[in-house]
Enzyme design. Structure first.
Site, PDB file in Angstrom:
ATOM      1  N   ASP A   1       0.602  -1.112  -0.019  1.00  0.00           N
ATOM      2  CA  ASP A   1      -0.101  -0.118  -0.068  1.00  0.00           C
ATOM      3  C   ASP A   1       0.952   1.246  -0.115  1.00  0.00           C
ATOM      4  O   ASP A   1       2.081   1.105   0.228  1.00  0.00           O
ATOM      5  CB  ASP A   1      -0.917   0.098   1.349  1.00  0.00           C
ATOM      6  CG  ASP A   1      -1.769   1.264   1.295  1.00  0.00           C
ATOM      7  OD1 ASP A   1      -2.471   1.517   0.525  1.00  0.00           O
ATOM      8  OD2 ASP A   1      -1.746   1.995   2.491  1.00  0.00           O
TER       9      ASP A   1
ATOM     10  N   ASP B   1      -0.342   5.213   0.751  1.00  0.00           N
ATOM     11  CA  ASP B   1      -0.582   6.063   1.797  1.00  0.00           C
ATOM     12  C   ASP B   1      -0.445   5.495   3.237  1.00  0.00           C
ATOM     13  O   ASP B   1      -1.168   4.519   3.382  1.00  0.00           O
ATOM     14  CB  ASP B   1      -1.851   6.832   1.454  1.00  0.00           C
ATOM     15  CG  ASP B   1      -2.036   7.440   0.169  1.00  0.00           C
ATOM     16  OD1 ASP B   1      -1.244   8.238   0.124  1.00  0.00           O
ATOM     17  OD2 ASP B   1      -2.956   7.276  -0.341  1.00  0.00           O
TER      18      ASP B   1
HETATM   19  C1  BG6 Z   1      -5.764   5.532  -0.213  1.00  0.00           C
HETATM   20  C2  BG6 Z   1      -5.865   6.416   1.032  1.00  0.00           C
HETATM   21  O1  BG6 Z   1      -4.467   4.866  -0.302  1.00  0.00           O
HETATM   22  O2  BG6 Z   1      -6.213   6.273  -1.281  1.00  0.00           O
HETATM   23  C3  BG6 Z   1      -7.362   6.852   1.275  1.00  0.00           C
HETATM   24  O3  BG6 Z   1      -5.476   5.643   2.336  1.00  0.00           O
HETATM   25  C4  BG6 Z   1      -7.832   7.769   0.036  1.00  0.00           C
HETATM   26  O4  BG6 Z   1      -7.383   7.635   2.639  1.00  0.00           O
HETATM   27  C5  BG6 Z   1      -7.570   6.883  -1.185  1.00  0.00           C
HETATM   28  O5  BG6 Z   1      -9.131   8.106   0.104  1.00  0.00           O
HETATM   29  C6  BG6 Z   1      -8.025   7.530  -2.386  1.00  0.00           C
HETATM   30  O6  BG6 Z   1      -6.894   8.661  -2.694  1.00  0.00           O
HETATM   31  P1  BG6 Z   1      -6.963   9.616  -3.732  1.00  0.00           P
HETATM   32  O7  BG6 Z   1      -5.825  10.245  -3.670  1.00  0.00           O
HETATM   33  O8  BG6 Z   1      -7.388   9.062  -5.169  1.00  0.00           O
HETATM   34  O9  BG6 Z   1      -7.892  10.910  -3.167  1.00  0.00           O
HETATM   35 MG    MG Z   2      -2.928   3.269   3.632  1.00  0.00          MG
END
Ligand code: BG6
Ligand code: MG
Length: 217
Positions: A8, A10
């Site tokens: 993963d 984030d």
């Molecule tokens: C995930 C995060 O990796 O990505 C979430 O943990 C987030 O918090 C999701 O909502 C979507 O991310 P993005 O950058 O497309 O808004």
């Molecule tokens: Mg994450």
């Protein structure tokens, strides 16, 4: 035999989960809706629109689909402004070194992230060149806890799911890895819940779990 490690993004390789939280909190404050760190934790791993539903769950009024699209765009613009300051120094301690060591030990490495901003983050942090494949939010229709993004990453690597291990900081991510038929390593928040087959608090703790296979350059 385990041949691949799927990460993963984030909250695992980069501390962007704190930026997601801050950007959602600014939106919630503007709308005068309470938004707690506990809600922020539930946003981990889930898609942008599903996160917005969590942000709005304590709102006294309902919003139209058009208003929700506008809110999601507003949050993403704020989040992207924060991302523009990202550098390789913002990666989780040990991230690049651990990826390099796992590569040398013969493991195939992939990203499995629900974020549509993953390409931008990989470019700004320099992590992209350490990965063999990238599956992200632009390639899937169902976000974690659905296994789609982990299965997509395994397919891109051409490694069967049973020979992959998923590393995630979200409960939804650990569920997704398990639903994909993979071993799981919970990191950070998910590890506090003992959600994974293994539970770690630093990326270096991955290294004893993945002994050397064939060396690769
Ligand atoms: C995930 C995060 O990796 O990505 C979430 O943990 C987030 O918090 C999701 O909502 C979507 O991310 P993005 O950058 O497309 O808004
Ligand atoms: Mg994450």
């Amino acid at each position: 035999m385990i041949r691949a490690v799927l990460f993963d993004l984030d909250g695992v390789l980069v501390d962007t989960d704190a930026l997601h939280y801050q950007a959602w909190k600014e939106l919630a404050d503007r709308l005068n809706i309470p938004f707690t760190p506990e809600q922020g934790n539930r946003c981990r791993g889930v898609s942008r629109m599903d996160s917005l539903e969590i942000v709005l769950e304590r709102s006294p009024r309902a919003y139209s689909p058009e208003e929700k699209e506008t809110f999601a765009r507003e949050k993403n613009a704020r989040y992207q402004a924060m991302l523009s300051a990202l550098t390789p120094e913002h990666t989780t301690p040990g991230a690049a070194a651990v990826l390099q060591t796992l590569r040398k030990r013969g493991y195939r490495l992939a990203l499995a992230s629900g974020s549509k901003n993953a390409g931008l983050i990989l470019e700004r942090t320099g992590l992209g060149r350490l990965l063999d494949a990238v599956a992200d939010g632009t390639m899937i229709t169902r976000s974690k806890p659905d296994p789609e993004v982990f299965l997509t990453a395994a397919r891109l690597l051409e490694v069967p799911p049973a020979q992959c291990v998923a590393v995630d900081d979200a409960l939804a991510g650990i569920q997704a890895g398990r639903a994909a038929g993979m071993g799981t390593v919970a990191f950070g928040d998910a590890a506090l819940h003992q959600a994974g087959d293994h539970n770690i608090q630093t990326l270096e703790q991955l290294l004893p779990l993945f002994p050397a296979q064939e060396e690769r350059p």
